[in-house]
Design an enzyme around this catalytic site. Structure first.
Site, PDB file in Angstrom:
ATOM      1  N   GLU A   9      60.493  34.733  36.212  1.00  0.00           N
ATOM      2  CA  GLU A   9      60.303  33.298  35.980  1.00  0.00           C
ATOM      3  C   GLU A   9      60.685  32.466  37.197  1.00  0.00           C
ATOM      4  O   GLU A   9      60.234  31.333  37.344  1.00  0.00           O
ATOM      5  CB  GLU A   9      61.104  32.847  34.761  1.00  0.00           C
TER       6      GLU A   9
ATOM      7  N   LYS B  80      54.077  36.784  31.038  1.00  0.00           N
ATOM      8  CA  LYS B  80      54.530  37.862  30.145  1.00  0.00           C
ATOM      9  C   LYS B  80      53.339  38.519  29.452  1.00  0.00           C
ATOM     10  O   LYS B  80      53.326  39.732  29.244  1.00  0.00           O
ATOM     11  CB  LYS B  80      55.513  37.314  29.104  1.00  0.00           C
TER      12      LYS B  80
ATOM     13  N   ALA C  52      56.815  35.612  24.102  1.00  0.00           N
ATOM     14  CA  ALA C  52      57.101  34.181  23.950  1.00  0.00           C
ATOM     15  C   ALA C  52      58.059  33.731  25.039  1.00  0.00           C
ATOM     16  O   ALA C  52      58.754  34.549  25.649  1.00  0.00           O
ATOM     17  CB  ALA C  52      57.706  33.901  22.576  1.00  0.00           C
ATOM     18  N   ASP C  53      58.079  32.438  25.271  1.00  0.00           N
ATOM     19  CA  ASP C  53      59.047  31.843  26.183  1.00  0.00           C
ATOM     20  C   ASP C  53      59.372  30.449  25.658  1.00  0.00           C
ATOM     21  O   ASP C  53      58.517  29.796  25.063  1.00  0.00           O
ATOM     22  CB  ASP C  53      58.496  31.758  27.608  1.00  0.00           C
ATOM     23  N   SER C  54      60.598  30.026  25.870  1.00  0.00           N
ATOM     24  CA  SER C  54      61.030  28.694  25.424  1.00  0.00           C
ATOM     25  C   SER C  54      61.814  27.995  26.523  1.00  0.00           C
ATOM     26  O   SER C  54      62.526  28.645  27.287  1.00  0.00           O
ATOM     27  CB  SER C  54      61.943  28.800  24.194  1.00  0.00           C
TER      28      SER C  54
END
EC number: 3.6.1.9
Length: 190
Positions: A32, A51, A68-70
């Site tokens: 990231e 991802k 997923a990413d947050s």
């Protein structure tokens, strides 16, 4: 069809378990730090897409992979995972008594379907108790959570009002994922 959760997040794993979804958990590495944007929506989308590309390398005929990413946004300022206690305290000070947004990008890839969703969970927070902030920082629970936000414990008593999509706030749009999984099953029967 086998489902793989391409994430080390215990919150995401718990969400799937709570919804009775069977899965295997595998870590996917995506850097990231290579993303240079400071826009929260763009960042979370690009991180999830990265991802998803890594997930394609693992894709087999009879499996589906969820990633997923947050990130957290306070006044459109992005908060990722705090690197240390000082940064964690800065994040919490910014959130204190304000509205926070948890932006979650969730994706599913299978042999018959590719689904991607960017959703936002909003919460208006009450002022934090200073002694509770100190305990929270000492506990280390904030580590690994975007913006140090833990809606399941620390932040829970401070939520004045919020949107209804809590799973998004916890890091995975489970409702959307369930719809995508059902669609994937129907498509595979064609």
């Amino acid at each position: 069809m086998e489902l793989i959760l391409g994430s080390q997040s215990s919150a995401r794993a718990n969400l799937l378990k709570e919804h009775g979804i069977k899965f295997e958990q595998k870590a996917l590495y995506f850097d990231e730090e290579s993303l240079k944007t400071t826009d929260p929506r763009e960042f979370v989308y690009l991180a999830c897409k990265g991802k998803l590309e890594k997930a394609k390398e693992l894709l087999a005929n009879n499996c589906a992979i969820v990633v997923a990413d947050s990130v957290v946004s306070v006044g459109n300022r992005m908060q990722r995972k705090a690197k240390n206690k000082r940064e964690a305290l800065e994040f919490l000070k910014r959130q204190n008594g304000n509205e926070i947004e948890v932006l979650t990008c969730s994706a599913l890839i299978s042999p018959v379907l590719e689904w991607l969703d960017l959703s936002v969970f909003r919460a208006r927070l009450k002022a934090f108790d200073c002694s509770e902030i100190e305990k929270y920082l000492e506990s280390g629970l904030w580590q690994g959570s975007a913006g140090c936000v833990r809606l399941e414990d620390f932040h829970k008593p401070y939520i004045k009002s919020s949107s209804k999509n809590l799973s998004v706030g916890l890091g995975l749009n489970v409702e959307g994922l369930l719809g995508a999984l059902k669609l994937g099953v129907k498509l595979s029967l064609l």
